[in-house]
Design a protein around this motif. Structure first.
Motif, PDB file in Angstrom:
ATOM      1  N   GLY B  66       0.817  -1.212   0.000  1.00  0.00           N
ATOM      2  CA  GLY B  66       0.000   0.000   0.000  1.00  0.00           C
ATOM      3  C   GLY B  66       0.849   1.260   0.000  1.00  0.00           C
ATOM      4  O   GLY B  66       0.577   2.206  -0.743  1.00  0.00           O
ATOM      5  N   GLU B  67       1.891   1.265   0.806  1.00  0.00           N
ATOM      6  CA  GLU B  67       2.783   2.436   0.868  1.00  0.00           C
ATOM      7  C   GLU B  67       3.482   2.636  -0.471  1.00  0.00           C
ATOM      8  O   GLU B  67       3.651   3.760  -0.932  1.00  0.00           O
ATOM      9  CB  GLU B  67       3.810   2.254   1.989  1.00  0.00           C
ATOM     10  N   GLU B  68       3.878   1.507  -1.079  1.00  0.00           N
ATOM     11  CA  GLU B  68       4.540   1.591  -2.385  1.00  0.00           C
ATOM     12  C   GLU B  68       3.586   2.197  -3.421  1.00  0.00           C
ATOM     13  O   GLU B  68       3.980   3.052  -4.221  1.00  0.00           O
ATOM     14  CB  GLU B  68       4.994   0.189  -2.824  1.00  0.00           C
ATOM     15  N   SER B  69       2.324   1.788  -3.365  1.00  0.00           N
ATOM     16  CA  SER B  69       1.361   2.316  -4.333  1.00  0.00           C
ATOM     17  C   SER B  69       1.043   3.773  -4.032  1.00  0.00           C
ATOM     18  O   SER B  69       0.906   4.591  -4.940  1.00  0.00           O
ATOM     19  CB  SER B  69       0.087   1.477  -4.330  1.00  0.00           C
ATOM     20  N   LEU B  70       0.942   4.085  -2.754  1.00  0.00           N
ATOM     21  CA  LEU B  70       0.665   5.478  -2.363  1.00  0.00           C
ATOM     22  C   LEU B  70       1.761   6.415  -2.880  1.00  0.00           C
ATOM     23  O   LEU B  70       1.471   7.518  -3.351  1.00  0.00           O
ATOM     24  CB  LEU B  70       0.565   5.566  -0.835  1.00  0.00           C
ATOM     25  N   GLY B 333      -8.451  -1.697  -3.879  1.00  0.00           N
ATOM     26  CA  GLY B 333      -8.259  -1.555  -5.316  1.00  0.00           C
ATOM     27  C   GLY B 333      -7.855  -0.156  -5.732  1.00  0.00           C
ATOM     28  O   GLY B 333      -6.939   0.012  -6.545  1.00  0.00           O
ATOM     29  N   LEU B 334      -8.516   0.853  -5.198  1.00  0.00           N
ATOM     30  CA  LEU B 334      -8.191   2.220  -5.612  1.00  0.00           C
ATOM     31  C   LEU B 334      -6.788   2.592  -5.162  1.00  0.00           C
ATOM     32  O   LEU B 334      -6.019   3.198  -5.909  1.00  0.00           O
ATOM     33  CB  LEU B 334      -9.241   3.192  -5.077  1.00  0.00           C
ATOM     34  N   LEU B 335      -6.439   2.211  -3.944  1.00  0.00           N
ATOM     35  CA  LEU B 335      -5.078   2.465  -3.460  1.00  0.00           C
ATOM     36  C   LEU B 335      -4.045   1.753  -4.320  1.00  0.00           C
ATOM     37  O   LEU B 335      -3.030   2.339  -4.705  1.00  0.00           O
ATOM     38  CB  LEU B 335      -4.969   1.975  -2.003  1.00  0.00           C
ATOM     39  N   LEU B 336      -4.292   0.474  -4.621  1.00  0.00           N
ATOM     40  CA  LEU B 336      -3.258  -0.361  -5.238  1.00  0.00           C
ATOM     41  C   LEU B 336      -3.238  -0.300  -6.773  1.00  0.00           C
ATOM     42  O   LEU B 336      -2.418  -0.979  -7.400  1.00  0.00           O
ATOM     43  CB  LEU B 336      -3.425  -1.818  -4.777  1.00  0.00           C
ATOM     44  N   ALA B 337      -4.083   0.507  -7.372  1.00  0.00           N
ATOM     45  CA  ALA B 337      -4.125   0.561  -8.837  1.00  0.00           C
ATOM     46  C   ALA B 337      -2.779   0.974  -9.449  1.00  0.00           C
ATOM     47  O   ALA B 337      -2.295   0.299 -10.376  1.00  0.00           O
ATOM     48  CB  ALA B 337      -5.253   1.484  -9.301  1.00  0.00           C
ATOM     49  N   PRO B 338      -2.129   2.037  -8.952  1.00  0.00           N
ATOM     50  CA  PRO B 338      -0.860   2.408  -9.600  1.00  0.00           C
ATOM     51  C   PRO B 338       0.214   1.325  -9.506  1.00  0.00           C
ATOM     52  O   PRO B 338       0.852   1.001 -10.514  1.00  0.00           O
ATOM     53  CB  PRO B 338      -0.435   3.679  -8.841  1.00  0.00           C
ATOM     54  N   ALA B 343       3.277  -2.927 -12.099  1.00  0.00           N
ATOM     55  CA  ALA B 343       3.753  -4.309 -12.059  1.00  0.00           C
ATOM     56  C   ALA B 343       3.452  -5.013 -13.378  1.00  0.00           C
ATOM     57  O   ALA B 343       4.315  -5.697 -13.937  1.00  0.00           O
ATOM     58  CB  ALA B 343       3.102  -5.058 -10.885  1.00  0.00           C
ATOM     59  N   VAL B 344       2.235  -4.829 -13.892  1.00  0.00           N
ATOM     60  CA  VAL B 344       1.866  -5.489 -15.151  1.00  0.00           C
ATOM     61  C   VAL B 344       2.796  -5.025 -16.273  1.00  0.00           C
ATOM     62  O   VAL B 344       3.299  -5.833 -17.055  1.00  0.00           O
ATOM     63  CB  VAL B 344       0.387  -5.227 -15.495  1.00  0.00           C
ATOM     64  N   LEU B 345       3.044  -3.718 -16.325  1.00  0.00           N
ATOM     65  CA  LEU B 345       3.935  -3.214 -17.381  1.00  0.00           C
ATOM     66  C   LEU B 345       5.345  -3.773 -17.227  1.00  0.00           C
ATOM     67  O   LEU B 345       6.011  -4.065 -18.230  1.00  0.00           O
ATOM     68  CB  LEU B 345       3.929  -1.686 -17.426  1.00  0.00           C
ATOM     69  N   ALA B 346       5.786  -3.946 -15.985  1.00  0.00           N
ATOM     70  CA  ALA B 346       7.116  -4.522 -15.754  1.00  0.00           C
ATOM     71  C   ALA B 346       7.153  -5.979 -16.225  1.00  0.00           C
ATOM     72  O   ALA B 346       8.094  -6.397 -16.905  1.00  0.00           O
ATOM     73  CB  ALA B 346       7.477  -4.426 -14.271  1.00  0.00           C
ATOM     74  N   TRP B 347       6.113  -6.760 -15.888  1.00  0.00           N
ATOM     75  CA  TRP B 347       6.086  -8.161 -16.346  1.00  0.00           C
ATOM     76  C   TRP B 347       6.140  -8.216 -17.868  1.00  0.00           C
ATOM     77  O   TRP B 347       6.881  -9.003 -18.453  1.00  0.00           O
ATOM     78  CB  TRP B 347       4.808  -8.879 -15.895  1.00  0.00           C
ATOM     79  N   LEU B 348       5.299  -7.404 -18.499  1.00  0.00           N
ATOM     80  CA  LEU B 348       5.212  -7.440 -19.961  1.00  0.00           C
ATOM     81  C   LEU B 348       6.542  -7.028 -20.597  1.00  0.00           C
ATOM     82  O   LEU B 348       6.936  -7.573 -21.629  1.00  0.00           O
ATOM     83  CB  LEU B 348       4.102  -6.506 -20.464  1.00  0.00           C
ATOM     84  N   PRO B 353       9.624  -5.971 -11.204  1.00  0.00           N
ATOM     85  CA  PRO B 353       8.379  -5.345 -10.750  1.00  0.00           C
ATOM     86  C   PRO B 353       8.579  -4.511  -9.478  1.00  0.00           C
ATOM     87  O   PRO B 353       9.603  -4.647  -8.807  1.00  0.00           O
ATOM     88  CB  PRO B 353       7.466  -6.539 -10.485  1.00  0.00           C
ATOM     89  N   PRO B 354       7.624  -3.648  -9.157  1.00  0.00           N
ATOM     90  CA  PRO B 354       7.768  -2.769  -7.992  1.00  0.00           C
ATOM     91  C   PRO B 354       7.932  -3.541  -6.689  1.00  0.00           C
ATOM     92  O   PRO B 354       7.472  -4.689  -6.562  1.00  0.00           O
ATOM     93  CB  PRO B 354       6.462  -1.972  -7.969  1.00  0.00           C
ATOM     94  N   LYS B 355       8.537  -2.872  -5.767  1.00  0.00           N
ATOM     95  CA  LYS B 355       8.735  -3.366  -4.404  1.00  0.00           C
ATOM     96  C   LYS B 355       7.383  -3.739  -3.781  1.00  0.00           C
ATOM     97  O   LYS B 355       6.400  -3.034  -3.986  1.00  0.00           O
ATOM     98  CB  LYS B 355       9.368  -2.224  -3.591  1.00  0.00           C
TER      99      LYS B 355
END
Lengths: 376, 376
Positions: B66-70, B333-338, B343-348, B353-355
């Motif tokens: 959550g902090e990472e996404s925030l 979901g709203l918090l973790l969207a970014p 992460a998805v873009l990193a996988w692709l 991926p993000p911490k």
């Protein structure tokens, strides 16, 4: 009035629609004016036809009119059904629940009073009441069974009255009326002439009649519509009434597992916002009476301005030559629709109006009261 | 993945839409599948981006993510705004109210914990809290000011993400998906091939992935939307949170005098009926915190199934070759969207991926867990 007279009905709530239907059935050319037919106070109602369980000693003129209308309800419903339209009448009766000794004492007094009026009303224990309605709270201590109380599905009735009026050749003008003077009605689309005009505009009636100005006031009422869900209790089979923290609460079952829960009452002008407080109080009250409702779905919240008079009696009678009042029915519009419609037909036909309507003279207590009495 | 790959995103909640937008901005040909875009759990949300005031010691992996996404939220919002779409972000912070000594002690513990994490959080008296938010109840004894907490107007954000995805050439297929296998998606209108598929179907994800079956369960949440009225207090300027009778309640202000009030939480399968109990509890809780809300209009009631996992962490990562999970975000979901979209873009892109996302391995604790670990 002779021949095939033209009648304007201003207002398409249950009062206006009952008048329109009855008058169209009697051969009048009826035009009903309402910008939103059937979407006012009659739409936002429980549909109890219960002068009795709402009555208290002292309210005799209101009760007398209500009893007179209740006597007319079965024939009113049968006539509508005979024309092919379902009036939505329920014959299941009412139970009134008491939570404490004071409530129970009041029910005892009410039962006695009702029996004096010749109505059936049985005072029973909480346990006996729960045998009749198993979903009632264990904290209900006593109750009253009132088998004669009727209820009506207000929305079904409103639809039936519109359809029946149309089937009899009545027409609807969905425009707001700005003025009505000596048998003429001015709406947004122009002015039309009629042989007679009935003002049945509920809370808006004061704006269309100098004699009623300030004497019909809007009194906001809120209701909730609930629906039972899989795993939840079925609704009670009868109307259930009680006082919860001094506030009257009713649960009126509908076909298909629905339930109408009402009603709050606020002085709020023409505001129709459903408030947090209103919803909370209704839900708390209902859960207190019928705990299983907690699991019901909240299907709809609604508010509308009821048309209140100073003394709880409606305004029924001629206002000026050819203009008749049928308004101010407050919370009793559904109950009083048959007697009101019959009164209008009697006025138009020069016949004697139903018992109880004289007390509802529209000019009582008004500035023009004396003049009126001199005329009579 | 090279060139201009075709990406299917199954699910148009905030997670699917954030992925679709970011991927379309990065040059992917994006197709989003959802029979009712933006009308699930993300639509029925308060929009708090508050890992902190929701966190308790012990929830570290959830908090870390959550902090990472925030941390990523301001740039996420700024990017969306730069493309011309209002993300609806509010920077007003949160207050947490305590009603009694036990509540206040917990806030003290929370404040200390937050300061250890390097976050600003000030413990203040009830009086000091009411100076900041004058509508709070006189029975609030103490509170926490958390100025760093963000909130987002969820419905504005969802609209912005749809518009931004469309502006980048993304397309929407409003059909239910019946099957997805190795980079193919079968919807009602037929089967299509893609270079990669992201499963972001929230509570419905378990039905579309054998590996997730039974591991994402629907958890019903109800919210109310309220609006202040003439004569009523304005809403608080910050998000307000409290526990009322052990239940978490939040009030999240929106532009224009609106307020989102949430949220209940029930194990109820995919049922989305708004219940009498849920509404009553939310209204009671809100009135306890902010008494003036009693006069507010109840504008909307809504329920949706949130996607719950067993350990409150989402499922983020490759499920099978070319099929990625981005689901199980529960109330976050709203918090973790970014962080999820990144992460998805990193996988692709074959990047790191993000911490915090590693702990959210979608095969953790599943039947295929061992296999998966051997593969890694």
């Amino acid at each position: 009035m002779k021949g095939n007279p033209g009648l304007a009905v201003v207002g398409a709530g249950v009062i206006g629609l009952a008048i329109a239907w009855k008058a169209s059935a009697a051969g009048c050319r009826v035009t009903v004016f309402d910008p939103a037919p059937a979407r006012g106070a009659s739409w936002v109602a429980g549909g109890m036809l219960a002068p009795v369980t709402e009555a208290w000693p002292g309210d005799e003129p209101v009760l007398e009119l209500g009893e007179e209308s209740l006597r007319r309800w079965p024939a009113f419903a049968a006539d509508l059904a005979r024309e092919g339209f379902d009036p939505g009448l329920s014959l299941n009766g009412t139970v009134v629940a008491a939570f404490d000794h004071a409530d129970a004492e009041q029910l005892g007094t009410l039962a006695e009073y009702l029996r004096e009026l010749g109505r059936e009303a049985t005072f029973v224990s909480g346990r006996a009441l729960r045998r009749e309605e198993p979903g009632l709270s264990a904290s209900v201590r006593a109750g009253l069974l009132v088998p004669g109380d009727l209820a009506v599905d207000n929305r079904k009735l409103l639809g039936a009255l519109i359809d029946a009026t149309r089937a009899n050749g009545g027409t609807f003008v969905t425009e707001p009326v700005s003025e009505l003077t000596s048998s003429r009605v001015r709406a947004a689309g122009g002015e039309r002439a009629f042989d007679a005009v009935v003002l049945a505009a509920g809370a808006w009636s004061g704006g269309l009649s100098a004699a009623l100005a300030g004497r019909v006031r809007p009194l906001k009422g809120e209701i909730l519509r609930m629906r039972t869900r899989r795993g939840a209790l079925p609704p009670p089979s009868r109307t259930v009434r009680a006082f919860v923290e001094g506030r009257p609460v009713y649960l009126v079952p509908r076909a298909g597992g629905e339930l109408v829960l009402g009603a709050t009452q606020y002085e709020a002008g023409f505001d129709t916002a459903v408030t947090a407080r209103g919803v909370r109080e209704l839900l708390e009250g209902a859960e207190r009476i019928f705990p299983g409702i907690a699991e019901y779905e909240l299907v709809e919240t609604a508010a509308a301005p009821r048309a209140a008079s100073a003394d709880n009696l409606p305004y029924l009678g001629e206002l000026t030559d050819g203009v008749f009042a049928a308004t101010g029915h407050h919370r009793n519009g559904l109950l009083l629709a048959p007697v009101t419609a019959d009164a209008v037909l009697a006025w138009l036909g020069g016949e004697s109006p139903p018992k109880g309507t004289a007390a509802a003279d529209p000019l009582r207590g008004s500035a023009t009261d004396t003049t009126h009495r001199e005329k009579v």
